[in-house]
Design an enzyme around this catalytic site. Structure first.
Site, PDB file in Angstrom:
ATOM      1  CD  GLU A 113      -2.941  -1.256   0.193  1.00  0.00           C
ATOM      2  OE1 GLU A 113      -2.963  -0.377  -0.689  1.00  0.00           O
ATOM      3  OE2 GLU A 113      -3.710  -2.235   0.199  1.00  0.00           O
ATOM      4  CG  HIS A 137      -4.387  -0.169   5.682  1.00  0.00           C
ATOM      5  ND1 HIS A 137      -5.753  -0.016   5.601  1.00  0.00           N
ATOM      6  CD2 HIS A 137      -4.106  -1.363   5.117  1.00  0.00           C
ATOM      7  CE1 HIS A 137      -6.267  -1.089   5.011  1.00  0.00           C
ATOM      8  NE2 HIS A 137      -5.300  -1.920   4.710  1.00  0.00           N
ATOM      9  CG  HIS A 139      -7.055  -5.499   7.491  1.00  0.00           C
ATOM     10  ND1 HIS A 139      -6.522  -6.630   6.918  1.00  0.00           N
ATOM     11  CD2 HIS A 139      -6.758  -4.480   6.642  1.00  0.00           C
ATOM     12  CE1 HIS A 139      -5.911  -6.307   5.773  1.00  0.00           C
ATOM     13  NE2 HIS A 139      -6.034  -5.012   5.593  1.00  0.00           N
ATOM     14  CD  GLU A 167     -13.495   8.872  22.666  1.00  0.00           C
ATOM     15  OE1 GLU A 167     -13.395   7.636  22.556  1.00  0.00           O
ATOM     16  OE2 GLU A 167     -12.564   9.592  23.021  1.00  0.00           O
ATOM     17  CG  HIS A 208      -9.175  -3.483   2.499  1.00  0.00           C
ATOM     18  ND1 HIS A 208      -8.461  -3.609   1.338  1.00  0.00           N
ATOM     19  CD2 HIS A 208      -8.248  -3.552   3.480  1.00  0.00           C
ATOM     20  CE1 HIS A 208      -7.183  -3.773   1.592  1.00  0.00           C
ATOM     21  NE2 HIS A 208      -7.028  -3.735   2.907  1.00  0.00           N
TER      22      HIS A 208
HETATM   23  O1  2HA Z   1      -0.562  -5.432   3.897  1.00  0.00           O
HETATM   24  O2  2HA Z   1      -3.391  -4.680   4.427  1.00  0.00           O
HETATM   25  O3  2HA Z   1      -4.155  -3.709   2.131  1.00  0.00           O
HETATM   26  C1  2HA Z   1      -1.723  -6.077   3.590  1.00  0.00           C
HETATM   27  C2  2HA Z   1      -2.813  -5.103   3.456  1.00  0.00           C
HETATM   28  C3  2HA Z   1      -3.150  -4.650   2.115  1.00  0.00           C
HETATM   29 ZN    ZN Z   2      -5.323  -3.899   3.994  1.00  0.00          ZN
END
Ligand code: 2HA
Ligand code: ZN
Length: 270
Positions: A113, A137, A139, A167, A208
């Protein structure tokens, strides 16, 4: 290397992993390193001319250094062998290519990413006069779940999340952006994400996960945590009943503006 920004970076990865947001090699993190911090570690950096084209242009990041998680690497293992799992890259004078100057040992490469991280950094550097340095990032389970049942609109996610915890409007008064499902890892999703980062500090990728941006590791992680916690509450509320009796009203949300010195994004309230 035993320096504070690397320790803080690794601790953030472990915190996210402990919350279950980084199954397998899920998620990635990047930090735009300060000049003073590069000065501290310059003895450990290697000089080379192995420039790799990025296929994006991030002109305002020219010559900047980034600490980045590695492609395919597991957050839960990050501190076991940091020279393999993370690395430092330097961008060229046009913001179009990078070279590895530390880490990613044994043929490692930066996260898949990387285009999203760099375009988001580019927008945030511009928008915050250089204050924002962290892009994360994760998940986040409950946010992902909500993208199956709520319309994929900034306004609906922002308003619902604001209502789930007092909050929330204080922590993200601009709201959150939402992208429909897209192919991860490329230039297209990077461009769309960075367009939303012009307006928001957090962007949801449908089915995602979540991206967040901030000045330091604590506030960037805290933003993701606050959003995911609100999403968890919403998932529970929707699971208990299809009818809510009470919520934080529009008037109540607006009444937070003065005491907390925030300005809510009114687009989310009409
Ligand atoms: O690194 O999260 O979006 C793996 C991921 C790709
Ligand atoms: Zn990801």
């Amino acid at each position: 290397m035993n320096v504070k920004f690397i320790d803080d970076f690794i601790n953030m990865c472990i915190s996210g992993s402990n919350l279950g947001w980084h199954e397998r090699n899920g998620g990635n993190l990047s930090y735009r390193i300060k000049d003073s911090e590069i000065e501290e570690i310059k003895e450990s950096l290697t000089d080379n001319n192995n420039w790799i084209n990025l296929d994006i242009n991030a002109k305002n990041l020219a010559n900047e250094y980034f600490l980045v998680t590695g492609s395919g690497k597991y957050f839960m293992n990050i501190n076991k062998n940091m020279e393999e799992n993370i690395g430092i890259i330097k961008l060229d004078e046009n913001g179009e290519s990078y070279k590895v100057v530390w880490g990613f040992e044994n043929n490692g490469t930066p996260t898949s990413e990387l285009p999203s991280h760099l375009l988001n950094h580019s927008v945030k550097k511009e928008k915050t006069n250089g204050l924002h340095r962290v892009i994360y990032h994760a998940h986040t389970t409950n946010i992902i779940a909500l993208t199956f049942v709520l319309p994929l609109e900034d306004k609906i996610f922002s308003r619902k999340l604001w209502e789930m915890a007092t909050e929330c409007p204080v922590v993200f008064p601009q709201g959150v952006g939402v992208l429909p499902w897209m192919i991860p890892g490329g230039k297209e999703i990077a461009k769309k994400s960075s367009e939303l980062m012009e307006k928001y500090n957090a962007v949801i990728w449908a089915h995602h996960g979540l991206f967040s941006s901030g000045e330091g590791f604590e506030d960037t992680f805290g933003l993701a945590h606050t959003i995911e916690k609100a999403a968890e509450v919403l998932v529970k509320v929707l699971s208990i009943s299809n009818k809510t009796l009470n919520t934080i009203s529009k008037e109540s949300l607006l009444s937070l503006e003065n005491p907390f010195n925030i300005e809510l994004n009114k687009n989310m309230l009409d």
